[in-house]
Design a protein around this motif. Structure first.
Motif, PDB file in Angstrom:
ATOM      1  N   ARG A  37     -27.914 -60.453   1.402  1.00  0.00           N
ATOM      2  CA  ARG A  37     -28.800 -59.775   0.461  1.00  0.00           C
ATOM      3  C   ARG A  37     -28.222 -59.936  -0.947  1.00  0.00           C
ATOM      4  NH1 ARG A  37     -28.406 -56.231   5.016  1.00  0.00           N
ATOM      5  NH2 ARG A  37     -30.418 -55.430   5.693  1.00  0.00           N
ATOM      6  N   ALA A  38     -29.091 -60.147  -1.922  1.00  0.00           N
ATOM      7  CA  ALA A  38     -28.664 -60.293  -3.317  1.00  0.00           C
ATOM      8  C   ALA A  38     -29.262 -59.133  -4.120  1.00  0.00           C
ATOM      9  CB  ALA A  38     -29.118 -61.627  -3.874  1.00  0.00           C
ATOM     10  N   TYR A  39     -28.442 -58.122  -4.352  1.00  0.00           N
ATOM     11  CA  TYR A  39     -28.889 -56.938  -5.087  1.00  0.00           C
ATOM     12  C   TYR A  39     -28.756 -57.158  -6.585  1.00  0.00           C
ATOM     13  CZ  TYR A  39     -28.825 -54.587  -0.603  1.00  0.00           C
ATOM     14  OH  TYR A  39     -29.073 -54.240   0.699  1.00  0.00           O
ATOM     15  N   ARG A  40     -29.635 -56.523  -7.317  1.00  0.00           N
ATOM     16  CA  ARG A  40     -29.642 -56.622  -8.785  1.00  0.00           C
ATOM     17  C   ARG A  40     -29.342 -55.240  -9.381  1.00  0.00           C
ATOM     18  NH1 ARG A  40     -31.685 -61.523  -9.790  1.00  0.00           N
ATOM     19  NH2 ARG A  40     -33.112 -62.463  -8.311  1.00  0.00           N
ATOM     20  N   GLN A  41     -29.252 -55.208 -10.680  1.00  0.00           N
ATOM     21  CA  GLN A  41     -28.995 -53.946 -11.382  1.00  0.00           C
ATOM     22  C   GLN A  41     -30.096 -52.918 -11.085  1.00  0.00           C
ATOM     23  OE1 GLN A  41     -26.246 -53.053 -13.193  1.00  0.00           O
ATOM     24  NE2 GLN A  41     -27.158 -51.006 -13.294  1.00  0.00           N
ATOM     25  N   ALA A  42     -31.338 -53.379 -10.939  1.00  0.00           N
ATOM     26  CA  ALA A  42     -32.443 -52.451 -10.639  1.00  0.00           C
ATOM     27  C   ALA A  42     -32.223 -51.736  -9.307  1.00  0.00           C
ATOM     28  CB  ALA A  42     -33.772 -53.199 -10.619  1.00  0.00           C
ATOM     29  N   HIS A  43     -31.621 -52.429  -8.339  1.00  0.00           N
ATOM     30  CA  HIS A  43     -31.318 -51.792  -7.060  1.00  0.00           C
ATOM     31  C   HIS A  43     -30.248 -50.713  -7.241  1.00  0.00           C
ATOM     32  CE1 HIS A  43     -33.052 -55.630  -5.524  1.00  0.00           C
ATOM     33  NE2 HIS A  43     -33.602 -54.791  -4.664  1.00  0.00           N
ATOM     34  N   LEU A  44     -29.226 -51.035  -8.025  1.00  0.00           N
ATOM     35  CA  LEU A  44     -28.174 -50.055  -8.290  1.00  0.00           C
ATOM     36  C   LEU A  44     -28.757 -48.842  -9.014  1.00  0.00           C
ATOM     37  CD1 LEU A  44     -25.236 -49.137  -8.267  1.00  0.00           C
ATOM     38  CD2 LEU A  44     -24.873 -50.496 -10.346  1.00  0.00           C
ATOM     39  N   ASP A  45     -29.596 -49.085 -10.013  1.00  0.00           N
ATOM     40  CA  ASP A  45     -30.218 -47.971 -10.743  1.00  0.00           C
ATOM     41  C   ASP A  45     -31.028 -47.086  -9.798  1.00  0.00           C
ATOM     42  OD1 ASP A  45     -29.095 -49.000 -13.056  1.00  0.00           O
ATOM     43  OD2 ASP A  45     -30.963 -49.939 -13.755  1.00  0.00           O
ATOM     44  N   ARG A  46     -31.773 -47.709  -8.897  1.00  0.00           N
ATOM     45  CA  ARG A  46     -32.577 -46.952  -7.939  1.00  0.00           C
ATOM     46  C   ARG A  46     -31.689 -46.142  -6.995  1.00  0.00           C
ATOM     47  NH1 ARG A  46     -37.689 -47.730  -5.525  1.00  0.00           N
ATOM     48  NH2 ARG A  46     -38.295 -48.181  -7.661  1.00  0.00           N
ATOM     49  N   LEU A  47     -30.601 -46.750  -6.520  1.00  0.00           N
ATOM     50  CA  LEU A  47     -29.689 -46.027  -5.639  1.00  0.00           C
ATOM     51  C   LEU A  47     -29.059 -44.827  -6.334  1.00  0.00           C
ATOM     52  CD1 LEU A  47     -27.935 -48.958  -3.753  1.00  0.00           C
ATOM     53  CD2 LEU A  47     -29.422 -47.203  -2.751  1.00  0.00           C
ATOM     54  N   LEU A  48     -28.695 -44.994  -7.592  1.00  0.00           N
ATOM     55  CA  LEU A  48     -28.114 -43.875  -8.344  1.00  0.00           C
ATOM     56  C   LEU A  48     -29.148 -42.771  -8.551  1.00  0.00           C
ATOM     57  CD1 LEU A  48     -25.970 -45.874 -10.919  1.00  0.00           C
ATOM     58  CD2 LEU A  48     -25.165 -44.590  -8.910  1.00  0.00           C
ATOM     59  N   PHE A  49     -30.390 -43.154  -8.793  1.00  0.00           N
ATOM     60  CA  PHE A  49     -31.489 -42.182  -8.924  1.00  0.00           C
ATOM     61  C   PHE A  49     -31.651 -41.407  -7.605  1.00  0.00           C
ATOM     62  CE2 PHE A  49     -35.980 -41.059  -8.440  1.00  0.00           C
ATOM     63  CZ  PHE A  49     -36.223 -40.378  -9.621  1.00  0.00           C
ATOM     64  N   ILE A  50     -31.669 -42.118  -6.500  1.00  0.00           N
ATOM     65  CA  ILE A  50     -31.815 -41.478  -5.189  1.00  0.00           C
ATOM     66  C   ILE A  50     -30.639 -40.537  -4.931  1.00  0.00           C
ATOM     67  CG2 ILE A  50     -31.823 -41.894  -2.694  1.00  0.00           C
ATOM     68  CD1 ILE A  50     -33.316 -44.565  -3.329  1.00  0.00           C
ATOM     69  N   ARG A  51     -29.429 -41.003  -5.253  1.00  0.00           N
ATOM     70  CA  ARG A  51     -28.247 -40.162  -5.033  1.00  0.00           C
ATOM     71  C   ARG A  51     -28.319 -38.876  -5.855  1.00  0.00           C
ATOM     72  NH1 ARG A  51     -22.544 -42.270  -6.707  1.00  0.00           N
ATOM     73  NH2 ARG A  51     -22.968 -40.977  -8.484  1.00  0.00           N
ATOM     74  N   ARG A  52     -28.780 -38.984  -7.089  1.00  0.00           N
ATOM     75  CA  ARG A  52     -28.915 -37.773  -7.924  1.00  0.00           C
ATOM     76  C   ARG A  52     -29.963 -36.825  -7.339  1.00  0.00           C
ATOM     77  NH1 ARG A  52     -29.113 -41.843 -12.226  1.00  0.00           N
ATOM     78  NH2 ARG A  52     -26.981 -42.162 -12.870  1.00  0.00           N
ATOM     79  N   CYS A  53     -31.066 -37.386  -6.869  1.00  0.00           N
ATOM     80  CA  CYS A  53     -32.114 -36.558  -6.252  1.00  0.00           C
ATOM     81  C   CYS A  53     -31.599 -35.886  -4.987  1.00  0.00           C
ATOM     82  CB  CYS A  53     -33.349 -37.401  -5.927  1.00  0.00           C
ATOM     83  SG  CYS A  53     -34.284 -37.933  -7.374  1.00  0.00           S
ATOM     84  N   ARG A  54     -30.854 -36.631  -4.167  1.00  0.00           N
ATOM     85  CA  ARG A  54     -30.282 -36.050  -2.952  1.00  0.00           C
ATOM     86  C   ARG A  54     -29.285 -34.961  -3.311  1.00  0.00           C
ATOM     87  NH1 ARG A  54     -32.408 -35.331   0.938  1.00  0.00           N
ATOM     88  NH2 ARG A  54     -30.678 -35.561   2.343  1.00  0.00           N
ATOM     89  N   GLY A  55     -28.570 -35.151  -4.420  1.00  0.00           N
ATOM     90  CA  GLY A  55     -27.643 -34.127  -4.895  1.00  0.00           C
ATOM     91  C   GLY A  55     -28.349 -32.836  -5.277  1.00  0.00           C
ATOM     92  N   LEU A  56     -29.626 -32.955  -5.632  1.00  0.00           N
ATOM     93  CA  LEU A  56     -30.446 -31.787  -5.927  1.00  0.00           C
ATOM     94  C   LEU A  56     -31.184 -31.305  -4.676  1.00  0.00           C
ATOM     95  CD1 LEU A  56     -31.898 -32.949  -9.357  1.00  0.00           C
ATOM     96  CD2 LEU A  56     -30.139 -31.190  -8.952  1.00  0.00           C
ATOM     97  N   ASP A  57     -30.812 -31.871  -3.533  1.00  0.00           N
ATOM     98  CA  ASP A  57     -31.347 -31.522  -2.223  1.00  0.00           C
ATOM     99  C   ASP A  57     -32.836 -31.818  -2.090  1.00  0.00           C
ATOM    100  OD1 ASP A  57     -30.704 -30.741   0.366  1.00  0.00           O
ATOM    101  OD2 ASP A  57     -31.458 -28.713   0.041  1.00  0.00           O
ATOM    102  N   MET A  58     -33.276 -32.856  -2.764  1.00  0.00           N
ATOM    103  CA  MET A  58     -34.676 -33.263  -2.640  1.00  0.00           C
ATOM    104  C   MET A  58     -34.861 -34.049  -1.348  1.00  0.00           C
ATOM    105  SD  MET A  58     -35.846 -34.335  -6.429  1.00  0.00           S
ATOM    106  CE  MET A  58     -36.021 -33.095  -7.703  1.00  0.00           C
ATOM    107  N   ALA A  59     -36.003 -33.836  -0.725  1.00  0.00           N
ATOM    108  CA  ALA A  59     -36.339 -34.537   0.510  1.00  0.00           C
ATOM    109  C   ALA A  59     -36.761 -35.969   0.189  1.00  0.00           C
ATOM    110  CB  ALA A  59     -37.476 -33.799   1.217  1.00  0.00           C
TER     111      ALA A  59
END
Length: 150
Positions: A37-59
């Protein structure tokens, strides 16, 4: 970036990244000729967004909705506000459930006096009676995720 590198940079385990791809929270990356798999910066940005949302306990569904809303940057943000309002309400309900749980556990703990046998244990007796029922018959006050992953 390979999956190990994006995992390290995002702080998200490889298995979780693959899971996010599988459920559509993370778009599938292009594959290199060697199959990696070849991930780009957009994938990293999305993962960080998801991690922040999960940190706020979002489903996951809440995160999915936020991603869909974010993909339409010219739209009115009232839907984002409404989602956050619903989530905040849910968090407040859970806080009340936790306060009720705390009160029940304190009552159970007060039912115990030292130097007694298990047969005389006030805590165990309370768990078989109304004292151990924090919300009435059939109430389900267990909050998933409060005891770690599960």
């Amino acid at each position: 970036m390979k999956i190990g590198e994006i995992s390290e940079k995002s702080g998200i385990p490889v298995e979780t990244i693959r899971y996010y791809e599988k459920i559509g929270l993370l778009p599938a990356p292009e594959r290199q000729d060697n199959g990696y798999r070849a991930y780009r910066q957009a994938h990293l940005d999305r993962l960080l967004f998801i991690r922040r949302c999960r940190g706020l306990d979002m489903a996951q569904d809440e995160i999915r909705q936020l991603i869909q809303l974010a993909d339409n940057p010219d739209a009115d943000c009232s839907d984002v506000d409404a989602l956050l309002t619903r989530h905040l309400s849910h968090v407040r309900e859970r806080l009340q459930e936790l306060a009720n749980l705390e009160a029940t556990l304190e009552r159970l703990q007060q039912a115990c006096s030292h130097g007694r046998t298990v047969a005389e244990c006030g805590i165990l007796e309370g768990l078989t009676s109304e004292l151990g029922d924090p919300g009435g018959a059939g109430a389900d006050n267990h909050i998933p995720g409060t005891h770690g992953p599960g």
